[in-house]
Design a protein around this motif. Structure first.
Motif, PDB file in Angstrom:
ATOM      1  N   GLN A   4       0.841  -1.192   0.000  1.00 44.65           N
ATOM      2  CA  GLN A   4       0.000   0.000   0.000  1.00 44.65           C
ATOM      3  C   GLN A   4       0.876   1.242   0.000  1.00 44.65           C
ATOM      4  OE1 GLN A   4      -2.668  -0.262   3.315  1.00 44.65           O
ATOM      5  NE2 GLN A   4      -4.000  -1.734   2.298  1.00 44.65           N
ATOM      6  N   VAL A   5       0.450   2.250  -0.746  1.00 50.49           N
ATOM      7  CA  VAL A   5       1.199   3.492  -0.861  1.00 50.49           C
ATOM      8  C   VAL A   5       0.970   4.328   0.399  1.00 50.49           C
ATOM      9  CG1 VAL A   5       1.530   5.583  -2.201  1.00 50.49           C
ATOM     10  CG2 VAL A   5       0.993   3.439  -3.355  1.00 50.49           C
ATOM     11  N   LEU A   6       2.064   4.635   1.081  1.00 53.52           N
ATOM     12  CA  LEU A   6       1.985   5.493   2.261  1.00 53.52           C
ATOM     13  C   LEU A   6       2.178   6.968   1.915  1.00 53.52           C
ATOM     14  CD1 LEU A   6       4.087   3.378   4.802  1.00 53.52           C
ATOM     15  CD2 LEU A   6       1.600   3.449   4.543  1.00 53.52           C
ATOM     16  N   GLN A 147      14.505  -1.832  -0.486  1.00 52.13           N
ATOM     17  CA  GLN A 147      14.157  -1.948   0.924  1.00 52.13           C
ATOM     18  C   GLN A 147      15.396  -1.656   1.764  1.00 52.13           C
ATOM     19  OE1 GLN A 147      12.722  -5.797   2.088  1.00 52.13           O
ATOM     20  NE2 GLN A 147      11.636  -5.019   3.874  1.00 52.13           N
ATOM     21  N   THR A 148      15.192  -0.821   2.766  1.00 48.84           N
ATOM     22  CA  THR A 148      16.279  -0.490   3.681  1.00 48.84           C
ATOM     23  C   THR A 148      16.327  -1.513   4.817  1.00 48.84           C
ATOM     24  OG1 THR A 148      14.834   0.968   4.959  1.00 48.84           O
ATOM     25  CG2 THR A 148      16.029   1.954   3.116  1.00 48.84           C
ATOM     26  N   LEU A 149      17.368  -1.395   5.639  1.00 44.39           N
ATOM     27  CA  LEU A 149      17.508  -2.359   6.746  1.00 44.39           C
ATOM     28  C   LEU A 149      16.406  -2.213   7.777  1.00 44.39           C
ATOM     29  CD1 LEU A 149      21.384  -2.300   7.276  1.00 44.39           C
ATOM     30  CD2 LEU A 149      20.010  -4.040   6.119  1.00 44.39           C
ATOM     31  N   ASP A 150      15.881  -0.996   7.935  1.00 41.85           N
ATOM     32  CA  ASP A 150      14.799  -0.799   8.913  1.00 41.85           C
ATOM     33  C   ASP A 150      13.424  -1.125   8.349  1.00 41.85           C
ATOM     34  OD1 ASP A 150      14.668   1.241   7.145  1.00 41.85           O
ATOM     35  OD2 ASP A 150      14.717   2.873   8.599  1.00 41.85           O
ATOM     36  N   GLY A 151      13.349  -1.705   7.131  1.00 42.65           N
ATOM     37  CA  GLY A 151      12.081  -2.186   6.591  1.00 42.65           C
ATOM     38  C   GLY A 151      11.351  -1.210   5.697  1.00 42.65           C
ATOM     39  N   ARG A 152      11.887  -0.020   5.495  1.00 43.03           N
ATOM     40  CA  ARG A 152      11.216   0.939   4.620  1.00 43.03           C
ATOM     41  C   ARG A 152      11.370   0.507   3.162  1.00 43.03           C
ATOM     42  NH1 ARG A 152      13.510   6.700   6.200  1.00 43.03           N
ATOM     43  NH2 ARG A 152      15.406   5.439   6.445  1.00 43.03           N
ATOM     44  N   ALA A 317       4.496  11.594 -13.131  1.00 44.96           N
ATOM     45  CA  ALA A 317       4.439  10.185 -12.727  1.00 44.96           C
ATOM     46  C   ALA A 317       5.838   9.573 -12.653  1.00 44.96           C
ATOM     47  CB  ALA A 317       3.564   9.405 -13.703  1.00 44.96           C
ATOM     48  N   LEU A 318       6.705   9.885 -13.620  1.00 44.86           N
ATOM     49  CA  LEU A 318       8.043   9.298 -13.650  1.00 44.86           C
ATOM     50  C   LEU A 318       8.943   9.845 -12.548  1.00 44.86           C
ATOM     51  CD1 LEU A 318       8.622   9.289 -17.510  1.00 44.86           C
ATOM     52  CD2 LEU A 318       8.465   7.270 -16.055  1.00 44.86           C
ATOM     53  N   SER A 319       8.707  11.079 -12.147  1.00 44.69           N
ATOM     54  CA  SER A 319       9.564  11.694 -11.130  1.00 44.69           C
ATOM     55  C   SER A 319       9.049  11.469  -9.715  1.00 44.69           C
ATOM     56  CB  SER A 319       9.678  13.196 -11.394  1.00 44.69           C
ATOM     57  OG  SER A 319       8.400  13.819 -11.320  1.00 44.69           O
ATOM     58  N   THR A 320       8.072  10.602  -9.553  1.00 48.73           N
ATOM     59  CA  THR A 320       7.479  10.354  -8.239  1.00 48.73           C
ATOM     60  C   THR A 320       8.115   9.130  -7.593  1.00 48.73           C
ATOM     61  OG1 THR A 320       5.375  11.340  -8.897  1.00 48.73           O
ATOM     62  CG2 THR A 320       5.340   9.854  -7.000  1.00 48.73           C
ATOM     63  N   VAL A 321       8.522   9.280  -6.346  1.00 45.07           N
ATOM     64  CA  VAL A 321       9.010   8.162  -5.540  1.00 45.07           C
ATOM     65  C   VAL A 321       7.876   7.723  -4.627  1.00 45.07           C
ATOM     66  CG1 VAL A 321      10.767   7.350  -3.928  1.00 45.07           C
ATOM     67  CG2 VAL A 321      11.317   9.139  -5.594  1.00 45.07           C
ATOM     68  N   GLU A 322       7.541   6.454  -4.641  1.00 46.89           N
ATOM     69  CA  GLU A 322       6.443   5.928  -3.825  1.00 46.89           C
ATOM     70  C   GLU A 322       7.020   5.173  -2.634  1.00 46.89           C
ATOM     71  OE1 GLU A 322       4.276   3.609  -6.614  1.00 46.89           O
ATOM     72  OE2 GLU A 322       2.983   5.281  -7.195  1.00 46.89           O
ATOM     73  N   PHE A 323       6.593   5.567  -1.456  1.00 44.66           N
ATOM     74  CA  PHE A 323       6.982   4.886  -0.222  1.00 44.66           C
ATOM     75  C   PHE A 323       5.857   3.949   0.179  1.00 44.66           C
ATOM     76  CE2 PHE A 323       9.372   8.779  -0.481  1.00 44.66           C
ATOM     77  CZ  PHE A 323      10.646   8.409  -0.080  1.00 44.66           C
ATOM     78  N   LEU A 324       6.199   2.679   0.383  1.00 42.24           N
ATOM     79  CA  LEU A 324       5.194   1.625   0.504  1.00 42.24           C
ATOM     80  C   LEU A 324       5.305   0.929   1.852  1.00 42.24           C
ATOM     81  CD1 LEU A 324       6.024   0.066  -2.961  1.00 42.24           C
ATOM     82  CD2 LEU A 324       4.320   1.823  -2.521  1.00 42.24           C
ATOM     83  N   SER A 325       4.239   0.191   2.143  1.00 43.26           N
ATOM     84  CA  SER A 325       4.235  -0.668   3.337  1.00 43.26           C
ATOM     85  C   SER A 325       3.655  -2.014   2.948  1.00 43.26           C
ATOM     86  CB  SER A 325       3.399  -0.044   4.453  1.00 43.26           C
ATOM     87  OG  SER A 325       2.030   0.021   4.080  1.00 43.26           O
ATOM     88  N   ILE A 326       4.198  -3.087   3.557  1.00 41.17           N
ATOM     89  CA  ILE A 326       3.758  -4.447   3.253  1.00 41.17           C
ATOM     90  C   ILE A 326       2.654  -4.842   4.219  1.00 41.17           C
ATOM     91  CG2 ILE A 326       4.450  -6.868   3.131  1.00 41.17           C
ATOM     92  CD1 ILE A 326       7.213  -5.974   2.404  1.00 41.17           C
ATOM     93  N   THR A 327       1.586  -5.399   3.654  1.00 42.16           N
ATOM     94  CA  THR A 327       0.474  -5.884   4.469  1.00 42.16           C
ATOM     95  C   THR A 327       0.240  -7.338   4.137  1.00 42.16           C
ATOM     96  OG1 THR A 327      -0.544  -3.692   4.431  1.00 42.16           O
ATOM     97  CG2 THR A 327      -1.954  -5.542   5.072  1.00 42.16           C
ATOM     98  N   ARG A 328       0.351  -8.179   5.146  1.00 37.29           N
ATOM     99  CA  ARG A 328       0.099  -9.603   4.950  1.00 37.29           C
ATOM    100  C   ARG A 328      -1.396  -9.854   5.059  1.00 37.29           C
ATOM    101  NH1 ARG A 328       4.068 -13.246   5.166  1.00 37.29           N
ATOM    102  NH2 ARG A 328       2.677 -14.822   6.015  1.00 37.29           N
TER     103      ARG A 328
END
Length: 617
Positions: A4-6, A147-152, A317-328
């Motif tokens: 999901q996009v945060l 993905q970073t080490l802290d899960g981002r 759209a191309l210049s956008t960075v999307e920060f996401l979260s994983i949902t099980r």
């Protein structure tokens, strides 16, 4: 697993050393099936209508419901919805969004609209709102997730790394360089529309748009592609105009590229959207663009008609960075249990999957090889038709047999009840078998199809029914007779088939036609006879006139030989109205000095002479 996009941020809002400060970064495991959720869209069957509000807009084809009509309208423009419409026209079941994404990721569908289609973007006044509602193509391959080490987790478009597609790329080493790419150039050309722009970060510094008439009206496609098919034999006024405009379009594009050469050379990325032969307009002698330039990248999601608004949308759209979260989800847990439980039988499943993937359309192969016996064996066996997996697999077996003039095979397929009678062929303008046999005048196959239940109300891509495409009177008579014999079977008004008349009325009509032709023939004969009579009478009159002229000339010749005394006496007689003392045998009028004579009779004119001759006869 669901992503999901945060948050969304522009690349140009981030510091140039942003990715370096994140520490150790790794690529997200690409084996997971992930979907980027842009908004919550309810399924129709799970939607519970609120009685206190109006009925929600829906899409019955894709089984979706929306909160606003603007969401519904934007959904109608998506490639997923258009693909489902084509499946519906072909008589096939629709695919859900996940299956459509899989087909796109496998390269079985085009990610851009074809040149013949006329998809238009909304007005610039509502472009900002549309950008939030229209989600780019949700594929696994165009985006790269880190993905970073802290899960981002964050996602970037693969084309931003400016790497050749066939070479292995170390994306982790190229990631810190992405924020330093500040100047981007965009070019789009399709259907005679051109749009170009240069962006320095979020600001557009140069832009140019223009349009030339190059696409053939109604038929679609450019004049250049049509000339490649026909060898340039078309010499109409419209084709000449389109050829001229194609030349001018290439000249205009070359002028823009030459003018922007310094800016193009200093650009970090160049995005080019020019499907089909449009790409040739950008690569010419002394052009600032080279095919081998790694900076030149395609736009990895569906685009609309080239315009400044569309380029601005693509840039954002191309210049956008999307920060996401994983949902099980629960389905993930169930799938893991199933995966663990089926590990022992994995080899057997793999064999079955390979057999399923290797399945061929044996019936189509037998039809193309004109093997009647093999077709009979397949239809009598337990063999089943393969399910179409791509748009290229949508075919009509009966239609192909009819096109190849294989009437025996076509009859066997129609009577077997194993293949669809109404399946449309996308490669033949979505014509059904009934369209093909009506167009080609195959009366026997037409009767069999109608008796077996082929639908005469289905329209092809030109909105024409089988009756509309037929040109043979016998074909149309068969359809009209079928409507008379089975009046309740179909909605014949939608098929444009008129009601046929009865046999007695048909005989009366034929007799009237024969009587009408007979009277017409008789009238023509009388007309020819009357014309001959008139020609004879006219000839007689002409002869009489010539005879009178001859007599007058003889009289003048006699007068010329008279002495002066005889001429004076003749003139005196004429002045006094005296003649020879005799009267005309016909009109009893006075006679001239030299009367017209016939036998013992004298006349004042040739008219009286002819009339008296007729009376005497």
């Amino acid at each position: 697993m669901e992503l999901q996009v945060l948050e969304r941020k522009s690349l140009f809002q981030l510091p140039k050393d942003y990715f370096q400060k994140l520490g150790e970064i790794q690529l997200l495991d690409a084996n997971y099936e992930v979907i980027i959720t842009e908004k919550k869209i309810e399924k129709i069957e799970n939607h519970v209508a609120d009685p206190n509000r109006d009925i929600a807009p829906i899409c019955r084809r894709c089984t979706l419901t929306f909160t606003t009509t603007s969401e519904q309208h934007q959904h109608f423009k998506t490639p997923w919805h258009r693909f489902n419409l084509k499946l519906e026209m072909a008589g096939l079941e629709f695919v859900d969004e996940e299956e459509f994404q899989r087909l796109q990721a496998a390269g079985e569908l085009s990610s851009s609209d074809s040149e013949g289609e006329s998809n238009e973007k909304a007005d610039s006044s509502s472009s900002e709102e549309d950008e939030e509602e229209v989600a780019p193509a949700q594929l696994k391959t165009p985006r790269i997730m880190f993905q970073t080490l802290d899960g981002r987790i964050f996602a970037l478009w693969r084309n931003l790394f400016a790497a050749p597609p066939k070479e292995s790329v170390d994306y982790l080493s190229l990631l810190p360089l992405i924020p330093s790419k500040r100047q981007w150039t965009f070019f789009m050309c399709m259907g005679g529309h051109f749009a170009g722009a240069i962006f320095t970060e979020d600001r557009c510094t140069h832009h140019k748009t223009f349009h030339r008439y190059t696409v053939r009206k109604k038929q679609g496609g450019s004049q250049g592609s049509k000339d490649n098919q026909t060898g340039g034999r078309i010499k109409s006024a419209g084709s000449s105009i389109r050829r001229y405009n194609e030349t001018r379009l290439r000249e205009d594009i070359a002028a823009v590229l030459s003018e922007w050469k310094s800016n193009i050379d200093s650009s970090s990325l160049i995005f080019l959207f020019a499907p089909s032969f449009n790409a040739k307009s950008f690569y010419f002698e002394n052009s600032p663009l080279r095919r081998s330039d790694p900076r030149i990248q395609s736009i990895p999601f569906p685009t609309y008609r080239p315009s400044l608004v569309e380029i601005t949308r693509c840039h954002k759209a191309l210049s956008t960075v999307e920060f996401l979260s994983i949902t099980r989800t629960k389905s993930d847990e169930i799938s893991e249990e199933i995966r663990a439980a089926t590990m022992e039988c994995a080899p057997q499943l793999q064999v079955e999957i390979q057999v399923e993937e290797a399945q061929e359309d044996l019936l189509l192969k037998a039809i193309q090889s004109k093997n009647l016996e093999q077709v009979k064996n397949l239809l009598s066996s337990d063999w089943e038709l393969p399910i179409p997996k791509t748009s290229a697999d949508l075919i009509s077996h009966i239609g192909i047999a009819c096109q190849m003039n294989l009437d025996a095979i076509a009859t066997l397929l129609i009577t077997s009840d194993r293949v669809s009678l109404d399946a449309a062929n996308p490669s033949d303008r979505f014509n059904t078998p009934l369209h093909i046999v009506s167009r080609d005048g195959k009366t026997q196959l037409l009767k069999i199809l109608l008796e077996k239940g082929a639908n005469p109300t289905i329209k092809n891509i030109d909105e024409k029914t089988p009756y509309d495409v037929s040109k043979d009177k016998k074909v149309r008579h068969i359809m009209s007779t079928f409507r008379r014999d089975f009046p309740e079977k179909w909605e014949y008004d939608a098929s444009h088939i008129p009601m046929a008349i009865s046999e007695e009325e048909q005989k009366q009509k034929e007799e009237k036609e024969k009587e009408k032709k007979k009277k017409k023939k008789k009238a023509q004969a009388e007309k020819v006879k009357q014309k001959k009579i008139e020609e004879i009478e006219e000839k007689k009159i002409q002869e009489k006139v010539e005879e009178e002229k001859k007599i007058v000339q003889e009289q003048k010749a006699r007068e010329a030989k008279m002495t002066d005394r005889e001429k004076r006496a003749l003139a005196a007689e004429r002045r006094l109205g005296m003649g020879s003392g005799k009267t005309c045998a016909m009109c009893q009028g006075g006679l001239p000095l030299v009367p017209f004579e016939r036998s013992d009779f004298q006349y004042c004119s040739m008219k009286c002479l002819a009339a008296h001759r007729d009376v005497v006869k």
